[in-house]
Structures are given as C-alpha cells and as structure tokens.
Design a protein around this motif. Structure first.
Motif, mmCIF file in Angstrom:
data_model
loop_
_atom_site.group_PDB
_atom_site.id
_atom_site.type_symbol
_atom_site.label_atom_id
_atom_site.label_comp_id
_atom_site.label_asym_id
_atom_site.label_seq_id
_atom_site.Cartn_x
_atom_site.Cartn_y
_atom_site.Cartn_z
ATOM 1 N N LYS A 58 7.326 -2.568 6.338
ATOM 2 C CA LYS A 58 7.040 -2.424 4.904
ATOM 3 C C LYS A 58 5.917 -3.351 4.463
ATOM 4 O O LYS A 58 5.012 -2.936 3.734
ATOM 5 C CB LYS A 58 8.309 -2.699 4.086
ATOM 6 N N GLU A 59 5.961 -4.597 4.898
ATOM 7 C CA GLU A 59 4.931 -5.555 4.506
ATOM 8 C C GLU A 59 3.588 -5.206 5.121
ATOM 9 O O GLU A 59 2.548 -5.244 4.448
ATOM 10 C CB GLU A 59 5.363 -6.971 4.912
ATOM 11 N N ASP A 60 3.610 -4.848 6.391
ATOM 12 C CA ASP A 60 2.345 -4.524 7.075
ATOM 13 C C ASP A 60 1.728 -3.252 6.507
ATOM 14 O O ASP A 60 0.517 -3.175 6.304
ATOM 15 C CB ASP A 60 2.594 -4.363 8.577
ATOM 16 N N ALA A 61 2.570 -2.256 6.225
ATOM 17 C CA ALA A 61 2.057 -0.990 5.705
ATOM 18 C C ALA A 61 1.518 -1.160 4.285
ATOM 19 O O ALA A 61 0.512 -0.541 3.917
ATOM 20 C CB ALA A 61 3.153 0.069 5.735
ATOM 21 N N LYS A 62 2.182 -1.992 3.494
ATOM 22 C CA LYS A 62 1.716 -2.254 2.131
ATOM 23 C C LYS A 62 0.319 -2.851 2.153
ATOM 24 O O LYS A 62 -0.547 -2.491 1.344
ATOM 25 C CB LYS A 62 2.694 -3.182 1.417
ATOM 26 N N ALA A 63 0.089 -3.743 3.103
ATOM 27 C CA ALA A 63 -1.234 -4.350 3.230
ATOM 28 C C ALA A 63 -2.278 -3.319 3.666
ATOM 29 O O ALA A 63 -3.422 -3.332 3.203
ATOM 30 C CB ALA A 63 -1.181 -5.503 4.238
ATOM 31 N N GLU A 64 -1.876 -2.397 4.546
ATOM 32 C CA GLU A 64 -2.800 -1.371 5.009
ATOM 33 C C GLU A 64 -3.191 -0.421 3.873
ATOM 34 O O GLU A 64 -4.321 0.076 3.822
ATOM 35 C CB GLU A 64 -2.175 -0.564 6.152
ATOM 36 N N LEU A 65 -2.261 -0.153 2.957
ATOM 37 C CA LEU A 65 -2.494 0.799 1.876
ATOM 38 C C LEU A 65 -3.221 0.187 0.678
ATOM 39 O O LEU A 65 -3.632 0.907 -0.229
ATOM 40 C CB LEU A 65 -1.166 1.387 1.400
ATOM 41 N N LYS A 66 -3.396 -1.107 0.678
ATOM 42 C CA LYS A 66 -3.994 -1.795 -0.469
ATOM 43 C C LYS A 66 -5.372 -1.214 -0.781
ATOM 44 O O LYS A 66 -6.230 -1.108 0.092
ATOM 45 C CB LYS A 66 -4.102 -3.288 -0.197
ATOM 46 N N ASP A 67 -5.534 -0.813 -2.033
ATOM 47 C CA ASP A 67 -6.804 -0.280 -2.542
ATOM 48 C C ASP A 67 -7.191 1.054 -1.909
ATOM 49 O O ASP A 67 -8.324 1.525 -2.086
ATOM 50 C CB ASP A 67 -7.953 -1.278 -2.331
#
Length: 382
Positions: A58-67
């Motif tokens: 969840k944390e890693d994917a959230k960072a990938e989806l940023k912007d």
C-alpha cells in the motif's frame, strides 16, 4: 468553487458516478495486466510469484501513483476497500519487471478519458451486448497471450462483470479493451524478459501444421495448442456454450444416419478451428446453417478409411464454410507437406497475405499449405 444549491446534489451525484467509473476502468486494466503476469509466470516457471505483503504494498503503490492520477480518482482509489489488493497487484507487476513509469501514465489517461466520458453523458445508453463477453474479446482483441490470459484467469468472471457495468454506464468498453491489450502486451514482454531473458516464443507445431485452408482468414495464435481442447477453445475465444451450439449445428445439417460421423468430427483434434470459423462468420452476419447444408449435398467426405471419417468431415465442413451457400465445388483433398511445415522459421507465423489462394508448390522455407494435387517428382516422366 461552489455549485448552486438547486443543482448541487445532482451535480455531485453525476460527478461521483464518473469518478467511480474511472476507478473501475483502472481496476479493469490492472486486473488484465495482473492476469497476464500470472499467466506468463505459470507458463514459464510453473507457478505464480506471491505478491508483497499488503501493508508494505500500500505504501509503495501510493508513492508510485503520486501525481499520476487526478486527485478525485486517486482519492477514490486509495479509499476503496480493495485498495490493498490493487496495491499488491501493482507492486507484483513492478517486481516482475514491468516499468511502472511507462505503464501508470497510460492508465491515468484511460481513467481521465472514462471519467470525462461518463460525466458528459446526460443519460445512460441502452446496454448493447447480450452478455457474451467472450465474443466481444474475440472481435476486439487479436489472438495471443493477452486474450488467453484473460479467459484463463480465475478472475475472468469479475473482469466480465466489470465490463458489463462499464457498458451500462455508457463507456466504450471496446476502446478500453484495446488500450488494455496494448498494456497487457507490454506486461507480457516485461515478465517474459525477466523469466526467460527475452526469448521470443516459437511458433507451435499445431500452428504450423494447421496453416492453410483451415486457418485462412482466421485469427490464430502462434502458440496454438490443439492437444489441449479446453485451452485451444480459450485461445480462439470460443466459450463452451458456443462450442456446443456449433457442434449441434453440424449435426443438424447432416442426415440422421450421420450422427456418429458428426460426433467424430466434433472430437477431432482440429475441430476448434472449424468452431472459430463459425464464430467469425456469425460476427460477420453470414448464414452458417445455409453453408453447412452443403455437407448433405456432397457426401464425398464419407469415402475413405473409416477411422479417418471425422477428420475428413472436419475438412469438408471447413470447405463449405469458405464458399457461398450452394456454390462449394467438389472438395479437393489438400495435401500438406509436413516437411515444409517443419522447415518454417519458428519466428515466422502464418499471415493473412501468405494465406492467399493459389500458392506455388512448396520449396524450403515456403508455405506448402495450398498443394491440392499429386506432386511431380524430379526424374520421373509419364
């Protein structure tokens, strides 16, 4: 910016539906990409790789989806109950070798297009299809690893349900499938590169030996596997219900005395190719039953060794399907040069242009699937 009170609630409802539909489109593309990854790993390694733990993903994917996604779509996606599962899919793709910096912007474009499309629709359009999503896949996606991965995935019922919901909301599902197919190819190649160092898949023996009248004009995958009936039907996007219906159509076209021969044809190894031709004809609004009626008028397929009657009926069925009703000439007995077929390069598969009528006798590396008469041998004269 505020919305007038009188129209605020309908506006919010329409906007919310548009965002949720965009989220559904993202999930559909990701589900297809994940199905391709799993399929590639099962085919090459015999098992799927386990996704990373949900909390970490969840944390890693959230960072990938940023912007990458619009704020409204991103918020709806991250707050959904199935976000942990989606995050695991995303990070499993990255672990498998997929470049998310290439994939995610294109997924974002799909989401924006869907959101805006739904928001622009003042009312729903009537549902177009009949629920036969296998037919839509066959008509929209070319044969190959993406289409097979979708149909063989344990999540196929969920994918089909999502397609139905998008269709009900006025979304062009075919357009999304075409975009998802392109991304699926990228996923397939990326995972294959990690598993097999980018080795290109060879054309299967079945694809080579079937190259000719049986496959002329059909969309046949390079890795066609006729030894596995269920897989062959999936590769050709023929559902079990469709296959049973085509078998019944063949039996109905023949006199009752030929019921056994019809059963032998349906169980013959190359029957899936005949079923695929019937499916293609139906999609083109051609009268399949009228074509099949020619089998009862020319029963020359009954002549020959009894143990080969099923194969001969398959060839005869394909013959009448490829000609206008009532206009099929007496069926020739095509001869396939297996030596020439084996000599084909494993990187060169059958193409529609190579399947033209009147091909010359085979030479080394040249298709021999159109030979129909005895071959003259050097050094012999009459």
């Amino acid at each position: 910016m505020t919305t007038p009170e009188s129209s605020g609630e309908p506006f919010a409802e329409a906007a919310g539906e548009a965002v949720q539909t965009a989220v559904m489109s993202v999930k559909l593309v990701m589900a297809i990409a994940d199905a391709v990854r799993r399929h590639q790993q099962r085919q090459k390694k015999g098992a799927e790789e386990e996704p990373p733990p949900a909390e970490e993903a969840k944390e890693d994917a959230k960072a990938e989806l940023k912007d990458i996604l619009p704020a409204d779509v991103s918020m709806a996606l991250l707050s959904g109950a199935d976000w942990p599962q989606l995050a695991q899919q995303l990070m499993a793709l990255k672990k498998a070798g997929v470049d998310l910096e290439q994939l995610l912007p294109r997924v974002g474009e799909i989401a924006v297009t869907v959101r805006d499309q739904v928001a622009a629709n003042a009312e729903r359009v009537a549902k177009e299809g009949t629920g036969e999503w296998e037919r839509m896949l066959r008509e929209t996606l070319p044969a190959g690893p993406v289409r097979e991965a979708i149909l063989s995935s344990p999540t196929w019922p969920d994918i089909a349900a999502t397609m139905a919901q998008l269709d009900e909301r006025g979304v062009d599902v075919r357009k999304i499938l075409a975009s998802a197919h392109d991304e699926g190819l990228g996923v397939d190649q990326a995972v294959a590169k990690v598993i097999a160092a980018g080795e290109a898949p060879a054309t299967s023996r079945d694809a080579l030996l079937s190259w000719g009248p049986l496959t002329d004009g059909l969309d046949v995958p390079k890795e066609l596997d006729l030894n596995d009936r269920d897989r062959a039907l999936r590769q050709l996007a023929i559902s079990p219900q469709e296959n049973a219906r085509y078998a019944r159509m063949l039996k109905d076209a023949l006199p009752p005395a030929y019921g056994r021969e019809a059963d032998l044809a349906v169980t013959a190894k190359q029957w899936p190719l005949v079923a695929a031709r019937m499916a293609k004809m139906e999609s083109e609004k051609k009268p399949v039953a009228e074509h099949l009626a020619g089998l009862a008028k020319d029963v020359s397929w009954t002549q020959g060794p009894n143990e080969q009657v099923g194969s001969r009926l398959v060839q005869a069925t394909n013959h009448v399907l490829r000609h206008a009703p009532g206009e099929a000439p007496p069926a020739a007995r095509p001869k396939v040069s297996t030596t020439a077929a084996r000599s084909q390069s494993s990187t060169v598969g059958p193409t529609k242009t190579q399947a033209a009528k009147g091909a010359a006798p085979a030479e080394a590396g040249v298709a021999a699937h159109r030979q129909t008469g005895p071959v003259t041998r050097p050094g012999k004269t009459k």
